[in-house]
Design a protein around this motif. Sequence first.
Motif, PDB file in Angstrom:
ATOM      1  N   SER A  32      -9.822  -0.469   3.902  1.00  0.00           N
ATOM      2  CA  SER A  32      -9.838   0.464   5.031  1.00  0.00           C
ATOM      3  C   SER A  32      -8.961   1.675   4.729  1.00  0.00           C
ATOM      4  CB  SER A  32      -9.369  -0.233   6.311  1.00  0.00           C
ATOM      5  OG  SER A  32     -10.297  -1.204   6.714  1.00  0.00           O
ATOM      6  N   ASN A  33      -7.800   1.441   4.134  1.00  0.00           N
ATOM      7  CA  ASN A  33      -6.940   2.555   3.742  1.00  0.00           C
ATOM      8  C   ASN A  33      -7.594   3.390   2.648  1.00  0.00           C
ATOM      9  OD1 ASN A  33      -3.948   2.763   4.829  1.00  0.00           O
ATOM     10  ND2 ASN A  33      -4.497   0.603   4.876  1.00  0.00           N
ATOM     11  N   TRP A  34      -8.253   2.739   1.701  1.00  0.00           N
ATOM     12  CA  TRP A  34      -8.944   3.465   0.640  1.00  0.00           C
ATOM     13  C   TRP A  34      -9.982   4.416   1.223  1.00  0.00           C
ATOM     14  CZ3 TRP A  34     -14.230   3.131  -0.461  1.00  0.00           C
ATOM     15  CH2 TRP A  34     -14.648   3.806  -1.621  1.00  0.00           C
ATOM     16  N   ALA A  35     -10.772   3.946   2.198  1.00  0.00           N
ATOM     17  CA  ALA A  35     -11.824   4.777   2.781  1.00  0.00           C
ATOM     18  C   ALA A  35     -11.245   6.012   3.458  1.00  0.00           C
ATOM     19  CB  ALA A  35     -12.642   3.960   3.780  1.00  0.00           C
ATOM     20  N   THR A  36     -10.154   5.861   4.203  1.00  0.00           N
ATOM     21  CA  THR A  36      -9.573   7.010   4.898  1.00  0.00           C
ATOM     22  C   THR A  36      -8.941   7.996   3.919  1.00  0.00           C
ATOM     23  OG1 THR A  36      -7.455   5.871   5.250  1.00  0.00           O
ATOM     24  CG2 THR A  36      -9.126   5.660   6.976  1.00  0.00           C
ATOM     25  N   ARG A  37      -8.408   7.512   2.810  1.00  0.00           N
ATOM     26  CA  ARG A  37      -7.823   8.423   1.822  1.00  0.00           C
ATOM     27  C   ARG A  37      -8.896   9.135   1.003  1.00  0.00           C
ATOM     28  NH1 ARG A  37      -2.573   5.374  -0.879  1.00  0.00           N
ATOM     29  NH2 ARG A  37      -1.841   4.329   1.022  1.00  0.00           N
ATOM     30  N   MET A  38     -10.020   8.464   0.757  1.00  0.00           N
ATOM     31  CA  MET A  38     -11.105   9.083   0.004  1.00  0.00           C
ATOM     32  C   MET A  38     -11.803  10.157   0.837  1.00  0.00           C
ATOM     33  SD  MET A  38     -11.560   8.002  -3.143  1.00  0.00           S
ATOM     34  CE  MET A  38     -13.295   8.296  -3.492  1.00  0.00           C
TER      35      MET A  38
ATOM     36  N   LEU B 136       0.816  -1.209   0.000  1.00  0.00           N
ATOM     37  CA  LEU B 136       0.000   0.000   0.000  1.00  0.00           C
ATOM     38  C   LEU B 136       0.853   1.265   0.000  1.00  0.00           C
ATOM     39  CD1 LEU B 136      -2.812  -1.092   2.448  1.00  0.00           C
ATOM     40  CD2 LEU B 136      -3.181  -0.197   0.147  1.00  0.00           C
ATOM     41  N   GLN B 137       2.050   1.161   0.550  1.00  0.00           N
ATOM     42  CA  GLN B 137       2.938   2.316   0.544  1.00  0.00           C
ATOM     43  C   GLN B 137       3.481   2.592  -0.861  1.00  0.00           C
ATOM     44  OE1 GLN B 137       5.069   0.699   4.295  1.00  0.00           O
ATOM     45  NE2 GLN B 137       5.344   2.909   4.429  1.00  0.00           N
ATOM     46  N   ILE B 138       3.392   1.588  -1.735  1.00  0.00           N
ATOM     47  CA  ILE B 138       3.821   1.754  -3.126  1.00  0.00           C
ATOM     48  C   ILE B 138       2.660   2.220  -3.993  1.00  0.00           C
ATOM     49  CG2 ILE B 138       4.752   0.553  -5.139  1.00  0.00           C
ATOM     50  CD1 ILE B 138       6.141  -1.360  -3.182  1.00  0.00           C
ATOM     51  N   SER B 139       1.503   1.510  -3.894  1.00  0.00           N
ATOM     52  CA  SER B 139       0.369   1.861  -4.748  1.00  0.00           C
ATOM     53  C   SER B 139      -0.924   1.290  -4.173  1.00  0.00           C
ATOM     54  CB  SER B 139       0.572   1.319  -6.166  1.00  0.00           C
ATOM     55  OG  SER B 139      -0.602   1.485  -6.938  1.00  0.00           O
ATOM     56  N   LEU B 140      -1.869   2.182  -3.859  1.00  0.00           N
ATOM     57  CA  LEU B 140      -3.183   1.752  -3.386  1.00  0.00           C
ATOM     58  C   LEU B 140      -3.949   1.053  -4.500  1.00  0.00           C
ATOM     59  CD1 LEU B 140      -5.525   1.693  -1.364  1.00  0.00           C
ATOM     60  CD2 LEU B 140      -6.087   4.041  -2.045  1.00  0.00           C
ATOM     61  N   ARG B 141      -3.933   1.623  -5.722  1.00  0.00           N
ATOM     62  CA  ARG B 141      -4.672   1.014  -6.824  1.00  0.00           C
ATOM     63  C   ARG B 141      -4.170  -0.392  -7.134  1.00  0.00           C
ATOM     64  NH1 ARG B 141      -7.948   3.021 -10.437  1.00  0.00           N
ATOM     65  NH2 ARG B 141      -7.363   5.164  -9.970  1.00  0.00           N
ATOM     66  N   LEU B 142      -2.863  -0.567  -7.112  1.00  0.00           N
ATOM     67  CA  LEU B 142      -2.299  -1.890  -7.374  1.00  0.00           C
ATOM     68  C   LEU B 142      -2.783  -2.889  -6.336  1.00  0.00           C
ATOM     69  CD1 LEU B 142      -0.323  -3.799  -8.841  1.00  0.00           C
ATOM     70  CD2 LEU B 142       1.482  -2.940  -7.322  1.00  0.00           C
ATOM     71  N   THR B 143      -2.791  -2.490  -5.076  1.00  0.00           N
ATOM     72  CA  THR B 143      -3.215  -3.404  -4.005  1.00  0.00           C
ATOM     73  C   THR B 143      -4.694  -3.731  -4.128  1.00  0.00           C
ATOM     74  OG1 THR B 143      -1.603  -2.278  -2.591  1.00  0.00           O
ATOM     75  CG2 THR B 143      -3.108  -3.805  -1.524  1.00  0.00           C
ATOM     76  N   LEU B 144      -5.521  -2.710  -4.372  1.00  0.00           N
ATOM     77  CA  LEU B 144      -6.969  -2.920  -4.490  1.00  0.00           C
ATOM     78  C   LEU B 144      -7.315  -3.872  -5.640  1.00  0.00           C
ATOM     79  CD1 LEU B 144      -8.335   0.725  -4.035  1.00  0.00           C
ATOM     80  CD2 LEU B 144      -8.593  -1.171  -2.425  1.00  0.00           C
ATOM     81  N   SER B 145      -6.613  -3.760  -6.752  1.00  0.00           N
ATOM     82  CA  SER B 145      -6.940  -4.569  -7.932  1.00  0.00           C
ATOM     83  C   SER B 145      -6.231  -5.920  -7.949  1.00  0.00           C
ATOM     84  CB  SER B 145      -6.609  -3.795  -9.211  1.00  0.00           C
ATOM     85  OG  SER B 145      -5.252  -3.388  -9.222  1.00  0.00           O
ATOM     86  N   LEU B 146      -5.013  -5.961  -7.419  1.00  0.00           N
ATOM     87  CA  LEU B 146      -4.241  -7.202  -7.464  1.00  0.00           C
ATOM     88  C   LEU B 146      -4.849  -8.279  -6.572  1.00  0.00           C
ATOM     89  CD1 LEU B 146      -1.694  -8.639  -8.522  1.00  0.00           C
ATOM     90  CD2 LEU B 146      -0.460  -7.723  -6.532  1.00  0.00           C
ATOM     91  N   THR B 147      -5.351  -7.896  -5.405  1.00  0.00           N
ATOM     92  CA  THR B 147      -5.880  -8.906  -4.479  1.00  0.00           C
ATOM     93  C   THR B 147      -7.063  -9.679  -5.062  1.00  0.00           C
ATOM     94  OG1 THR B 147      -6.986  -7.066  -3.317  1.00  0.00           O
ATOM     95  CG2 THR B 147      -4.977  -7.934  -2.335  1.00  0.00           C
ATOM     96  N   PRO B 148      -8.109  -9.024  -5.611  1.00  0.00           N
ATOM     97  CA  PRO B 148      -9.192  -9.828  -6.198  1.00  0.00           C
ATOM     98  C   PRO B 148      -8.759 -10.562  -7.467  1.00  0.00           C
ATOM     99  CG  PRO B 148      -9.575  -7.497  -6.625  1.00  0.00           C
ATOM    100  CD  PRO B 148      -8.435  -7.581  -5.647  1.00  0.00           C
ATOM    101  N   ALA B 149      -7.819  -9.989  -8.219  1.00  0.00           N
ATOM    102  CA  ALA B 149      -7.343 -10.673  -9.425  1.00  0.00           C
ATOM    103  C   ALA B 149      -6.686 -12.004  -9.065  1.00  0.00           C
ATOM    104  CB  ALA B 149      -6.365  -9.779 -10.187  1.00  0.00           C
ATOM    105  N   LEU B 150      -5.833 -11.995  -8.042  1.00  0.00           N
ATOM    106  CA  LEU B 150      -5.163 -13.231  -7.609  1.00  0.00           C
ATOM    107  C   LEU B 150      -6.159 -14.220  -7.026  1.00  0.00           C
ATOM    108  CD1 LEU B 150      -1.888 -11.816  -5.988  1.00  0.00           C
ATOM    109  CD2 LEU B 150      -2.173 -12.879  -8.236  1.00  0.00           C
ATOM    110  N   MET B 151      -7.135 -13.708  -6.255  1.00  0.00           N
ATOM    111  CA  MET B 151      -8.158 -14.603  -5.706  1.00  0.00           C
ATOM    112  C   MET B 151      -8.987 -15.227  -6.827  1.00  0.00           C
ATOM    113  SD  MET B 151      -9.251 -12.061  -2.611  1.00  0.00           S
ATOM    114  CE  MET B 151     -10.860 -12.790  -2.358  1.00  0.00           C
ATOM    115  N   GLY B 152      -9.307 -14.431  -7.840  1.00  0.00           N
ATOM    116  CA  GLY B 152     -10.075 -14.964  -8.966  1.00  0.00           C
ATOM    117  C   GLY B 152      -9.303 -16.032  -9.720  1.00  0.00           C
TER     118      GLY B 152
END
Length: 427
Positions: free
Chosen positions: A354-360, A303-319
Amino acid sequence: MSSDVCDTVPVADTDADSSADTDTHGGPGKAVGAERVPPEPTSSSWAAVFSLAVGVFGLLTAEYLPASLLTPMAADLGISEALAGQAVTITAVAAMLSGLLTASLTRGIDRRIVLLGFTVLVIVSNLLVAVATNLAMLMLMRILLGIALGGFWSMAAAVAMRLVPAALVPRAVSIIFSGIAVATIVAVPLGSYLGDLTGWRNTFLAAAVLGVLALVFQVFTLPRMKPHGTARLGTLWEVLRRPGFGVGIVGMLLVHMGHYALFTYIRPALENVVKVDANKLALLLFVFGVANFVGTLVAGWLLQISLRLTLSLTPALMGIAALGLALLPAGQVGYGALVILWGLAFGGVSVAWSNWATRMVPDQAESAGGLVVVGVQSAVAGGAAAGGVMFGLGGTVTVFTVSGVVLVASALLIVLRVKAPRNPAMN
């Protein structure tokens, strides 16, 4: 003893036009619309962060215990296992309501007091469940646990913002949420073992003792944190209408529904698809939990590198893991690797959102956290229900195939439509 530095400088009225403010560590506040972002700390309170992780472990252990103690609880109380199982349902419902209402109902109270109050509720709930004599008393005490659970989740990321500088918030949230993964690994097997050894009531007493230890840790480490903002019930609607927030919640719902449709049927999938026996099943579930814990910590770094990468990578790997389990002739070793990938990826989901919500919505982080709690709890129920329909129609292969497609689609939605603000410390 807890710090009281925050009271050495007067705190400005949250409705004032000035953007200056003070907090536990004395940093300046930032204006966002009519509200202001709580001031960024100038130092880190890592002991407080770890005390909250211990509290999470206690919360989740208490939440999960009925799953491992259902049969003896039902027999002792003279009720069916189906009725005893509603102790889990009523906890989730109470958590949803608490997540929605906590920010507005406690808006004028020191956040330290609120957090300590939630830990006290956990202790009281476990103590009184241990002496419950009927279903009504059991349900009432589980409502207390749900209030603590939902309230804590709605505040967790917002409190992390008050304990460490902005650049370290993702790491702090990942540490706090690691208590979930540890409870996933420990609570069910340990609860079952202690229940067989000493009885289900003594197991809840042990959970109460764990709550006392968390309370003592928090009393000595949590600083005073004056409330910021003027959250009311209408604030929830205002937050939901913020540009990009509603679309993000839809993405979050899809991710969690996809996961919980899978997770509800993880045992039949491992038994029927992977063809594991009882011993290997226990080992795989343990490995899944360990991978989940590691994924939670890795997400804090990612998350310290990229929020978007973390948000999208996790469901992609789970899928990918879900589709692989359903469609590939991978063999037991290959299936085991896919289960580990699934656990690792899901470990980052709660931390990321949770991090996304606080940043938004940094000026109403607690209200945003409440909406995340409601979304997750709704997704738990919706995912399990949808998984049940798919399981009835086509078994585990159908569940994992459809859920895998939903997870990959949610990753695509996140990449294309969900706003992912940068870490404020990197601006």
